[in-house]
Every structure is written in structure tokens, then in C-alpha cells.
Motif scaffolding. Structure first.
Motif, PDB file in Angstrom:
ATOM      1  N   THR A  87       0.826  -1.216   0.000  1.00  0.00           N
ATOM      2  CA  THR A  87       0.000   0.000   0.000  1.00  0.00           C
ATOM      3  C   THR A  87       0.856   1.261   0.000  1.00  0.00           C
ATOM      4  O   THR A  87       0.579   2.223  -0.728  1.00  0.00           O
ATOM      5  CB  THR A  87      -0.941  -0.011   1.214  1.00  0.00           C
ATOM      6  OG1 THR A  87      -1.828  -1.133   1.119  1.00  0.00           O
ATOM      7  CG2 THR A  87      -1.753   1.269   1.299  1.00  0.00           C
ATOM      8  N   GLU A 128      -9.625   1.533   1.923  1.00  0.00           N
ATOM      9  CA  GLU A 128      -9.322   2.008   0.577  1.00  0.00           C
ATOM     10  C   GLU A 128     -10.039   1.150  -0.468  1.00  0.00           C
ATOM     11  O   GLU A 128     -10.544   1.671  -1.476  1.00  0.00           O
ATOM     12  CB  GLU A 128      -7.815   2.010   0.347  1.00  0.00           C
ATOM     13  CG  GLU A 128      -7.349   2.833  -0.826  1.00  0.00           C
ATOM     14  CD  GLU A 128      -7.556   4.326  -0.652  1.00  0.00           C
ATOM     15  OE1 GLU A 128      -7.446   5.043  -1.664  1.00  0.00           O
ATOM     16  OE2 GLU A 128      -7.851   4.789   0.479  1.00  0.00           O
ATOM     17  N   ARG A 131     -13.722   2.224  -0.350  1.00  0.00           N
ATOM     18  CA  ARG A 131     -13.887   3.561  -0.924  1.00  0.00           C
ATOM     19  C   ARG A 131     -13.901   3.513  -2.441  1.00  0.00           C
ATOM     20  O   ARG A 131     -14.510   4.362  -3.104  1.00  0.00           O
ATOM     21  CB  ARG A 131     -12.758   4.465  -0.425  1.00  0.00           C
ATOM     22  CG  ARG A 131     -12.997   5.944  -0.608  1.00  0.00           C
ATOM     23  CD  ARG A 131     -11.984   6.753   0.193  1.00  0.00           C
ATOM     24  NE  ARG A 131     -10.631   6.547  -0.287  1.00  0.00           N
ATOM     25  CZ  ARG A 131     -10.121   7.157  -1.352  1.00  0.00           C
ATOM     26  NH1 ARG A 131     -10.856   7.999  -2.048  1.00  0.00           N
ATOM     27  NH2 ARG A 131      -8.876   6.931  -1.720  1.00  0.00           N
ATOM     28  N   ASN A 132     -13.246   2.493  -2.993  1.00  0.00           N
ATOM     29  CA  ASN A 132     -13.196   2.315  -4.446  1.00  0.00           C
ATOM     30  C   ASN A 132     -14.199   1.282  -4.955  1.00  0.00           C
ATOM     31  O   ASN A 132     -14.154   0.916  -6.132  1.00  0.00           O
ATOM     32  CB  ASN A 132     -11.774   1.935  -4.864  1.00  0.00           C
ATOM     33  CG  ASN A 132     -10.842   3.129  -4.860  1.00  0.00           C
ATOM     34  OD1 ASN A 132     -10.845   3.920  -5.803  1.00  0.00           O
ATOM     35  ND2 ASN A 132     -10.057   3.291  -3.807  1.00  0.00           N
ATOM     36  N   ASP A 420     -12.797   6.844  -7.437  1.00  0.00           N
ATOM     37  CA  ASP A 420     -13.459   6.678  -6.143  1.00  0.00           C
ATOM     38  C   ASP A 420     -14.563   7.699  -5.892  1.00  0.00           C
ATOM     39  O   ASP A 420     -15.481   7.446  -5.106  1.00  0.00           O
ATOM     40  CB  ASP A 420     -12.428   6.740  -5.016  1.00  0.00           C
ATOM     41  CG  ASP A 420     -11.660   8.047  -5.008  1.00  0.00           C
ATOM     42  OD1 ASP A 420     -10.784   8.210  -5.881  1.00  0.00           O
ATOM     43  OD2 ASP A 420     -11.926   8.911  -4.151  1.00  0.00           O
TER      44      ASP A 420
END
Length: 437
Positions: A87, A128, A131-132, A420
Motif C-alpha cells: 500500500t 481504501e 472507498r473504491n 473513487d
């Protein structure tokens, strides 16, 4: 966040998913669209779908409705190959695969010796994904057993369908992130027994790639795979020309890179091989015959200059193929961005992919590649309620671009332009895990 999913409720909006593909050829995918549709969600599953006028009647007329009129309800995206320990090195400058591993990947993964680093990164990583709009993933950890524990613990808290495993590598990498054939086998077995089949979690036996495993480690990996035939096998294959040449030096007895894995019995159902750019016809036929799958990683392949997967050739041979971000070699968590790059790769190969093909690849196709299509990947009744709410008008440009177009044209434009910002809400198992601010 984490809205309770026990009581039934309805989602209303434009329903978009893909039909099961008839045959193997790309282009057979078709969109299923209900302009004013509704889904009934109960106990974390879809129990009914159809036009709102038909679904929201009788006893269902009194259910709470999450009204997303004007937005699209899609199956959650499914990422077939991603590294959560990478990440913090996403979008790192320079180098092709082997140099990139030495410069960025191995130092980043060494930091996971600290369990707190693994836990904090796992929590951030899942947020993450949500969120996507990614609701399921096939995830690599590090060589540390607690890296797998951390991602499984985080996914279990969220009720997520997740496949993961600790990396196994005992050579050609820094000593600080090496295991041994015995410790890799032992740790992986303990993790399998602890996590495989718990809630929505599944374990993947995860040798990083052939060059970082000795013959003895691959033998122990094969032993583990025989002992747990329903576990996954997750690794890399034929990503980079220099890597392929290196494998031929390390394993001179093998016919091809894929043959290394095959000779150890690692090419089978639920084997997921990332990249697979440099395969020959015999390799592809063998993968199709055994039920192994490819994780197509277009942003990574272009970012690292690895090459272009011949997606249509793989599908024409009968291989299941899923879409993958491959963070951090891949440059985005967004499956919109990844689909956009897949389209560009397909154009460079002379076979551009349609909106239906791209959506299929990111949803039902990835579910088929990961052997979970009976649970996720579409909006069918009795599927787990992993659903995303997509706002095609989330930015001025996409609002302008999609307003006058047909739905298929709008979907294609959003697959090229989206990110996103277009994910309004993400549901995992019928629970809200992300809402756009």
C-alpha cells in the motif's frame, strides 16, 4: 457505518450487472439492466430482484427503502490479485519488475516484522478497497504469519469475503524476509487451520513466485496443497521477460515457467496466477484443462513495463480470467482505472473490449476466476449482498458525458473516466461499510 443487515430492506435504483457468458469467447457478455429496479436484502443476501413496481408490492411495500434513484446499483468489484503490504509504495518511481522488488517491495515488506504495522495497514487497506467499490479480494501478505492474521482479522470485522495468505520464500530475497521450507509449511498450515472457511474467509497457499522458492520449498508447498485440496494457490507467473529467463536458469529441467508449478502439482482448480503475459499455447491449454485462472493486472503491467496480456487468447482457450489492481505495482486501487487500462491494453492488442466485457471482467469474471461466482459477482437473488451504488454524475465531466448517452455508452464512459468519487455507497454482506462524504 456497518449498518445492521438483519432486518429486511430494499435498495432502489438502476440495476446493472452481467449475464453469465455463453461459451468462452470475449464479446458474449451482455448487460442486464432494470432502469427502475429494486433488490430486497435480508440476512446479508439478495432475496429478490426485479422492477421496483413488481418487487415493492404486498408485504414488501412496507419495507424500508434505500432510494438511489438516478444512480446505478452494481455488484461490488472483485480484485483477483493485490498486495496489501505494498500500500505505501504504490506509485513509486522507476524500474521494471526485478529491480522494483529489490528497491521498494522487499524493504516495505520487511517493515511488517512489526505486527502493529501489519494491523494498521490492513485496516487502511480495506477502507481504501471499500472507498473504491471493491468488496472482495485475493490478497498477498508478507512472509510473516501475523501479516495474514492481520488482514483476516480486519476482513472478519467487516464481514468481507476475502482470500489471503502469507507469502512463502526461502531464497533470492533479503534474509530478513525469508522463511524456510519447514517454517513456511508449518506457518501456512497453522493459518489454514485457523482461518480457511471461517465466515467469508478462505486461505491461499502463497509462494511469492518460483524464483524465491527452492525446490524443497515447492515440494513442501505441493504437500500442503495435497493436504488441503479446497484451499487456493496464489502466485505470480510469466510477468516479465527477464523473470522468465531467470526461471529457465533456476529450473532448467522445466519446459516452461508454468511447467515449474505444474511439475509440483500446483496448477489446479483454485490456482490463481497473476499476469501470465508470456505463456505459449501448451501453457494456456494446460491451465484451461486444470481449471487454473489468470489475474489480469493491466495497470501493473503497463506501469512496470512488463508487457500486454492477450486476454482474448486466454479466454478463447477456456481460461477463467479476473481483473486485478496488483497494488502496489499497479498504480490505483480503483477498478474503474484498472478497467480503463484493460481497455487500452486490449486496443493495443487489436481487440478492444466493450462495456459489458469490462464490467464482466471486474465482477462476475473475477468471481468465476476465484471460484466464488455462486456467492458474489452479480445481483441475482440468493447472492451475498455485496453491492455498490455508483453516481455517474459525481463530477461535472461525467455528468455532462453520461447524460445524453445510452446506458451502455454511459457505462463505458464511466469505466474510462470514473474513480473513487463515483462510489457513493458500498455494501458488504448487506451492511454499509463506506459512504461518500
Amino acid at each position: 457505518m456497518n449498518t445492521a443487515s438483519h432486518n429486511p430492506y430494499a435498495l432502489r435504483g438502476t440495476l446493472i450487472d452481467c449475464d453469465a457468458v455463453a461459451g468462452t469467447a470475449v464479446g458474449n457478455e451482455t448487460l442486464r439492466v432494470i432502469e427502475d429496479g429494486a433488490l430486497i436484502i435480508e440476512g446479508g443476501r439478495v432475496t429478490a430482484r426485479g422492477p421496483a413496481a413488481d418487487v415493492l408490492t404486498g408485504d414488501r411495500a412496507h419495507l424500508p427503502v434505500h432510494d438511489y434513484s438516478g444512480r446505478w446499483l452494481l455488484p461490488g468489484f472483485i480484485d483477483s490479485h493485490i498486495h496489501y503490504p505494498q500500500t505505501d509504495i504504490i506509485a513509486s518511481f522507476g524500474s521494471q519488475l526485478l529491480e522494483w522488488l529489490e528497491r521498494y517491495t522487499f524493504p516495505a515488506e520487511a517493515s511488517f516484522a512489526d505486527p502493529d504495522v501489519a494491523r494498521e495497514t490492513a485496516d487502511f487497506f480495506l477502507q481504501e478497497l471499500f472507498r473504491n467499490g471493491t468488496t472482495s479480494a485475493n490478497v498477498l501478505g508478507t512472509v510473516h504469519a501475523h501479516s495474514a492474521d492481520a488482514i483476516f482479522e480486519a476482513a472478519r470485522r467487516q464481514g468481507m469475503r476475502l482470500i489471503a495468505g502469507k507469502v512463502m520464500m526461502d531464497r533470492n530475497c533479503p534474509e530478513a524476509i525469508q522463511d524456510t521450507p519447514e517454517s513456511g509449511y508449518r506457518d501456512s498450515r497453522e493459518l489454514l487451520e485457523r482461518w480457511h472457511g471461517v465466515d467469508r474467509l478462505r486461505y491461499a497457499i502463497t509462494p511469492r513466485f518460483a524464483p524465491t522458492s527452492s525446490d524443497e520449498q515447492l515440494r513442501r508447498t505441493a504437500e500442503l496443497a495435497r493436504e488441503f485440496p479446497d484451499a487456493y494457490l496464489h502466485t505470480h507467473l510469466a510477468e516479465n521477460r527477464n523473470e522468465v529467463a531467470w526461471v529457465s536458469e533456476l529450473f532448467p529441467w522445466a519446459r516452461s515457467y508454468m511447467d515449474v508449478y505444474d511439475q509440483y502439482g500446483l496448477v489446479r482448480e483454485r490456482s490463481v496466477f497473476a499476469h501470465c503475459i508470456y505463456l505459449d499455447d501448451a501453457d494456456r491449454r494446460r491451465m484451461a484443462d486444470t481449471g487454473a485462472a489468470i489475474a489480469f493486472s493491466p495497470t501493473s503491467n503497463t506501469f512496470l513495463g512488463s508487457g500486454l496480456l492477450e486476454y482474448r487468447d486466454a479466454r478463447a482457450t477456456g481460461i477463467r480470467v479476473g481483473l486485478a489492481t496488483d497494488v502496489g505495482g499497479g498504480s490505483s486501487f480503483s477498478m474503474f482505472r484498472t478497467a480503463s487500462e484493460a481497455y487500452k491494453v486490449s486496443c493495443l492488442n487489436g481487440t478492444p473490449l466493450s462495456a459489458a466485457s469490462l464490467l464482466h471482467l471486474a465482477t462476475r469474471g473475477s468471481a468465476e476466476a476465484l471460484d466464488i461466482a455462486d456467492r458474489v459477482g452479480s445481483l441475482d437473488a440468493d447472492k451475498e449482498a455485496d453491492i455498490i451504488v455508483v453516481d455517474p454524475a459525481a463530477t461535472p465531466l461525467t455528468a455532462r458525458r453520461t447524460a445524453p448517452a445510452t446506458l451502455e455508452e454511459s457505462l463505458f464512459a464511466l469505466l474510462m473516466l470514473g474513480d473513487d468519487r463515483h462510489i457513493e455507497t458500498t455494501y458488504v454482506g448487506g451492511r454499509i461499510v463506506h459512504e461518500r462524504n
